[in-house]
Motif scaffolding. Structure first.
Motif, short mmCIF file in Angstrom:
data_model
loop_
_atom_site.label_atom_id
_atom_site.label_comp_id
_atom_site.label_asym_id
_atom_site.label_seq_id
_atom_site.Cartn_x
_atom_site.Cartn_y
_atom_site.Cartn_z
N VAL A 169 54.14 -25.69 32.82
CA VAL A 169 55.55 -25.70 33.22
C VAL A 169 56.14 -27.03 32.77
O VAL A 169 55.60 -28.09 33.09
N THR A 170 57.20 -26.99 31.99
CA THR A 170 57.76 -28.22 31.45
C THR A 170 58.36 -29.07 32.57
O THR A 170 58.78 -28.56 33.62
N LYS A 171 58.43 -30.38 32.31
CA LYS A 171 59.04 -31.28 33.29
C LYS A 171 60.48 -30.88 33.56
O LYS A 171 60.95 -30.92 34.71
N GLN A 172 61.20 -30.49 32.53
CA GLN A 172 62.60 -30.12 32.71
C GLN A 172 62.73 -28.89 33.59
O GLN A 172 63.62 -28.82 34.45
N THR A 210 47.97 -32.53 33.45
CA THR A 210 49.11 -32.94 32.63
C THR A 210 48.94 -32.39 31.22
O THR A 210 47.90 -32.57 30.59
N ALA A 211 49.97 -31.71 30.74
CA ALA A 211 50.04 -31.33 29.33
C ALA A 211 50.89 -32.40 28.67
O ALA A 211 52.12 -32.39 28.79
N GLU A 219 45.34 -25.87 37.94
CA GLU A 219 44.03 -25.45 37.46
C GLU A 219 43.00 -25.55 38.58
O GLU A 219 43.08 -26.42 39.45
N LYS A 220 42.00 -24.67 38.55
CA LYS A 220 40.88 -24.75 39.48
C LYS A 220 39.92 -25.84 39.02
O LYS A 220 39.65 -25.97 37.84
#
Length: 224
Positions: A169-172, A210-211, A219-220
Motif C-alpha cells: 500500500v503506497t504511502k500516499q 517497508t517497500a 506480513e506474517k
C-alpha cells in the motif's frame, strides 16, 4: 478509510461527520453538488454519503458524473426523496445503497461498514491474518481472543494494511485513507505510526514491512 459527506444541511453534515469520525474514519464534508464533483475529481474516497437535494448540482447529477469518470467509490444516497422512481433512478445510475430521511444513525453506520467490506471484496464481518483477527463491525483487532488496545490512528492504519494483507500500500494511499482535508499528515508521521504498530504486532506473528520508496505491506513473521 475515508468518507465524503455531501450534505447542504450543516447541522446534519456535522453530526454525521462527528459520528463517523468517532468510529475512526477520516471524514470530509462538502455542501453543494459542484464542490462534490470538484473534490471527487482530485481526491480518493472509499464511501460517499450523498444527499440528492443539493445547491449548484443535483445529487443524481453528481452520481452520474462520478460514474462517467470511472469513480468506483461506494455511494450511499441519503435523502428526503422517498418516491420509488427516485430510488430506482439512483440505483440505476450506480448508487450502492439508499436511505430515506429521517434515519437511524446506527443503521447508517452499519450500512457504511457493509459498503466498506464490499469495497475490500470481503463478505464476512470478521477476517483473520495470522493470529490476528479484525472485526469490521466494531473496527477492533484481537489476538488469541484478547483485544489489541490500539489508538484510533493505528487502528485505521492497521485496517488499511489488513484489508490488503500481503500487498503493498503506497504511502500516499495510506495518507489519503487516514487524513481529511484539515489533517496535516506527513510521510514522516506515517513512519512513526508504522514503527509503533510493528512493536504492537511483534508478539502476535505479524509485522509491517517497508517497500522502499513505495509504501508498506503486512506480513506474517511466523506460521500460524
Amino acid at each position: 478509510m475515508r468518507i465524503l459527506v455531501v450534505e447542504d444541511n450543516v447541522t446534519l453534515a456535522n453530526g454525521l461527520a462527528a459520528v463517523l469520525r468517532g468510529s475512526g474514519y477520516a471524514v470530509d464534508i462538502v455542501g453543494d453538488g459542484a464542490s462534490a464533483v470538484a473534490v471527487l475529481a482530485t481526491e480518493r474516497f472509499d464511501v460517499v454519503v450523498l444527499d440528492l437535494n443539493l445547491p449548484e448540482m443535483d445529487g443524481l447529477d453528481v452520481l452520474r458524473t462520478m460514474r462517467a469518470r470511472q469513480n468506483n467509490a461506494s455511494v450511499l444516497i441519503l435523502t428526503a426523496r422517498s418516491a420509488f422512481e427516485d430510488r430506482v433512478k439512483g440505483l440505476n445510475l450506480g448508487a450502492d445503497d439508499y436511505m430515506i430521511k429521517p434515519f437511524d444513525v446506527g443503521e447508517l453506520e452499519a450500512r457504511v461498514r457493509v459498503l466498506l467490506r464490499r469495497q475490500a471484496g470481503l463478505k464476512a464481518a470478521t477476517i483473520a491474518f495470522g493470529d490476528v483477527s479484525f472485526d469490521q463491525n466494531s473496527r477492533s483487532f484481537s489476538a488469541g481472543g484478547i483485544s489489541l488496545d490500539l489508538p484510533a490512528r493505528e487502528i485505521s492504519l492497521l485496517e488499511t494494511l489488513f484489508l490488503r494483507a500481503g500487498k503493498v500500500v503506497t504511502k500516499q494511499s495510506i495518507i489519503e485513507s487516514l487524513a481529511g482535508f484539515d489533517d496535516d499528515l506527513s510521510a514522516n508521521a506515517i513512519e512513526q505510526y508504522v514503527s509503533r504498530l510493528r512493536k504492537r504486532l511483534a508478539p502476535h506473528g505479524l509485522t509491517v514491512r517497508t517497500a522502499r520508496g513505495i509504501g508498506y505491506y503486512l506480513e506474517k513473521t511466523q506460521s500460524s
